[in-house]
Design a protein around this motif. Sequence first.
Motif, short mmCIF file in Angstrom:
data_model
loop_
_atom_site.label_atom_id
_atom_site.label_comp_id
_atom_site.label_asym_id
_atom_site.label_seq_id
_atom_site.Cartn_x
_atom_site.Cartn_y
_atom_site.Cartn_z
N GLY A 5 0.98 -1.22 0.00
CA GLY A 5 0.06 0.13 -0.06
C GLY A 5 0.98 1.23 0.06
N GLY A 6 0.38 2.17 0.63
CA GLY A 6 1.36 3.52 0.82
C GLY A 6 2.16 3.36 1.33
N SER A 26 -1.75 -3.93 -5.86
CA SER A 26 -2.03 -5.12 -6.91
C SER A 26 -3.29 -5.45 -6.83
CB SER A 26 -1.27 -6.33 -6.34
OG SER A 26 -1.64 -7.54 -6.94
N LEU A 29 -6.76 -8.68 -5.56
CA LEU A 29 -7.93 -8.53 -5.15
C LEU A 29 -8.94 -9.84 -5.64
CD1 LEU A 29 -8.53 -4.74 -6.03
CD2 LEU A 29 -8.56 -5.69 -3.79
N ASP A 68 -5.03 -0.44 6.12
CA ASP A 68 -6.12 -1.43 6.27
C ASP A 68 -6.41 -2.17 5.20
OD1 ASP A 68 -7.19 0.72 4.87
OD2 ASP A 68 -8.87 0.80 5.98
N GLY A 69 -6.10 -1.67 3.61
CA GLY A 69 -6.40 -2.36 2.51
C GLY A 69 -5.30 -3.68 2.69
N THR A 91 -6.21 -6.15 5.30
CA THR A 91 -7.50 -6.94 5.05
C THR A 91 -7.19 -8.13 4.03
OG1 THR A 91 -8.70 -4.89 5.39
CG2 THR A 91 -9.96 -6.73 4.12
P1 ADP Z 1 -3.40 0.40 2.14
O1 ADP Z 1 -2.72 -0.78 2.68
O2 ADP Z 1 -2.22 1.56 2.47
O3 ADP Z 1 -4.59 0.56 2.98
P2 ADP Z 1 -4.30 -0.19 -0.44
O4 ADP Z 1 -5.88 0.00 0.21
O5 ADP Z 1 -4.36 0.36 -1.69
O6 ADP Z 1 -3.39 0.55 0.47
O7 ADP Z 1 -4.35 -1.68 -0.19
C1 ADP Z 1 -2.93 -2.07 -0.80
C2 ADP Z 1 -3.06 -3.52 -1.32
O8 ADP Z 1 -3.92 -4.52 -0.56
C3 ADP Z 1 -4.08 -3.59 -2.63
O9 ADP Z 1 -3.43 -3.15 -3.64
C4 ADP Z 1 -4.59 -5.01 -2.62
O10 ADP Z 1 -3.54 -5.79 -3.52
C5 ADP Z 1 -4.40 -5.33 -1.26
N1 ADP Z 1 -5.83 -5.20 -0.71
C6 ADP Z 1 -6.67 -4.02 -0.28
N2 ADP Z 1 -7.86 -4.41 -0.21
C7 ADP Z 1 -8.02 -5.62 -0.18
C8 ADP Z 1 -9.23 -6.32 -0.03
N3 ADP Z 1 -10.52 -6.05 0.52
N4 ADP Z 1 -9.00 -7.83 -0.48
C9 ADP Z 1 -7.93 -8.30 -0.96
N5 ADP Z 1 -6.78 -7.71 -1.10
C10 ADP Z 1 -6.70 -6.21 -0.73
#
Ligand code: ADP
Length: 751
Positions: free
Chosen positions: A11-12, A76, A80, A106-107, A110
């Motif tokens: 992520g970020g 990525s 997802l 949190d993405g 998760t």
């Molecule tokens: P951060 O982790 O900073 O919140 P993101 O929300 O962009 O950043 O999430 C980073 C990466 O984590 C995404 O590009 C994706 O690959 C994975 N990801 C985010 N949300 C989900 C999800 N609900 N299910 C599976 N993978 C996820």
Amino acid sequence: MEKRLGVLTSGGDAPGMNAAVRAVVRTGLELGATVYAIYEGYRGMIRGGDFIRAIGWNDVGGILHRGGTVIGTARSRKFLTRDGRRQAAYNLVRQGIDRLVVIGGDGSLTGAHILRQEWPELLAELVAQGELSQEEADQHAYLSVVGIVGSIDNDMVGTDMTIGVDTALHRIVDAIDAISSTAASHQRTFVVEVMGRRCGYLALMGALASGADWVLIPESPPNLDDWEEKMCDILRKGREAGRRDSIVVVAEGAIDRKGNPISSQYVKEVLEDHLGEDVRVTVLGHVQRGGSPSAYDRILSTLLGAAAAKAAVEATPESEALLIGVEDNQIVQRPLMECVKLSHEVNEAIQRLDFQRAMELRGRAFQRSFRILRTLVRAMPHPLVPGQRRLRIAILNAGGPAPGMNSAVRAAVRLSVDKGHIPLGVHRGFQGLISGDIAELDWMSVNGWTPMGGAELGTSRTIPTGSDFYAIARNLEAYQIDAILMIGGWAGYQSVLRLYRERRNFPSFNIPMVCLPASINNNLPGARLSVGSDTALNSIVEAVDKIKQSAVASNRCFIVEVMGRYCGYLALMSALASGAERVYLHEEGVKLKDLEKDIALLVDGFRHGKRLGLMIRNERANPLYTTSFIAALFEEEGGDLFDVRQSVLGHLQQGGNPSPFDRNLATRLAARAIELLEEACIHAEEEPEAACIGLQRGETAMTPLHEIPRQLDERYQRPRKQWWLALRPIARILAQPAPGFLRAMGEELHL
Ligand code: ADP
């Protein structure tokens, strides 16, 4: 069976991620696991091959001070999808990895949770497709997941701070300080937009720490329909009262009560229309993410990383996915998904326009900061309540100068004036109380003090004795002082203790007194952290970074001497933050056999390709084994292998503008101190309150003065119990030359 642990950043990016990676890798190796770096986050996990590589002890050397993340991060889309995650599972199993430490927002967390849940099915599918053997699948039947939040937004429930937030605050506060000075020169108004799409933490704390005049955050929109009028009115009044600049801080996700976005451009237009003056907008953008991590972020990330690796190595099939966070300054483990769910609840509450719930979920400290800010930004105090008792509160600094003293005085003055009281500034500490160098302070007299280093009121180390008490008693009566707020260090605490003990002889000492801890040494009772110590730590860490850079070409060992008197806080924490291999503390003592062992370590290291050694010595670690002595000893014993330089950092540690943390700590403690003094005056007990305040377990706690002597080691001027000593093993383990090295040399070290 061998345990294989994967670590990724996703992520970020956030400053401090490298410190976390270093700690995960070294702790994992120390605990006997094999550690794999998964490069470029989930994208690398899906690509496999070279993106997943075993990583060694020395691969994570020299990265503590670097911003961003050396193992890369990415977003990525493929992850997802289930297909993407199956491919990721395949790559992990192929490398024998079934334990993950994920550092991300949190993405990312998760995503890790979903992968863990689907793991058995994904493996069954891979077996059915003939890509994995049943045996391989059986060997790695469960995936253990441990998460650390790397995000500058500080928007996760389950941890008080996330990796990168403190550094982002440094960037914001530096920027606003710079903007303030140009704004003040031209009497201009600036709108500063900071990051935070769903969380106002950076905006709120940045505004509080920089003394901004108005703030707009998503969780608590202005509660009036005509908030624009109100904001302009306050800024106008501020100008009339003598302020030369006005700063409005806007979180990027700021909204109004109806949920409509409030953009920084809109704020600019409103201000221009109402105030009829030039308004400039600065959008801080990515500088907030960049640059070298602050001392706090390096230390926090190190502690989180070490705890995460330990949790991942010790995980059993029954363990749930964990989040490693920090609460009340303690490293804690929480169920990962519960934290993610609660964090989403804040966003949902904001979307439902249920701002009360959003603020509740943010926690008490956040709410309190918001309330304090709303009082501090007012251009003028509340009107007096008729018949109200107006207390005359003496405010003084004492002891060595500590960055943040001015922030504390400013907050104490404004908050007491706001309540109708009269603050009196005492110059040069107890010397001023003795000589009667005392003057009333008003609202505007402390304008612009927040970012200033040093002590505008002046400070001294004078501790009253003998006839001084008569003089102080006379002045307390002459100036009709009802209460004393002492903001300072050891000498200040001793002085207040003396007045307290003399109460029987001097009736005018029977007034409420509060000590607020302000000393770079962090050696004060009743407080985990004193105002000024975070700034000093940052100054040391910056200096050490530069010292290390100066030695690129040669084999050199530095002995850096830091302040602290007999308290080793600055020495140990700067060693943790800079990766020093050895720290000499008075609390531990320095023995000849230790020095011999250190020489053996250095010699061995430099023989095997080491280029730089770094030892940090507290200034009073040992009266005979001085910094020069140790340097000479090492120089002689190092022979041709390496040379030695000493560096005594000196007074740069007491100077500088206070860090955001110190400013906000000062403000928070000052607010509590004024409340305490007010309550004590109202209750008017025979034995009025005399106490020290400080942060303990995340709250501002109070320790009665009569309990203080028992907690003190008078001889060495430090508390008997010092919480930070428990961090020594981690510092020692992570800085050794190879895993298991110190244990092999007979040291007992437990994480
Ligand atoms: P951060 O982790 O900073 O919140 P993101 O929300 O962009 O950043 O999430 C980073 C990466 O984590 C995404 O590009 C994706 O690959 C994975 N990801 C985010 N949300 C989900 C999800 N609900 N299910 C599976 N993978 C996820």
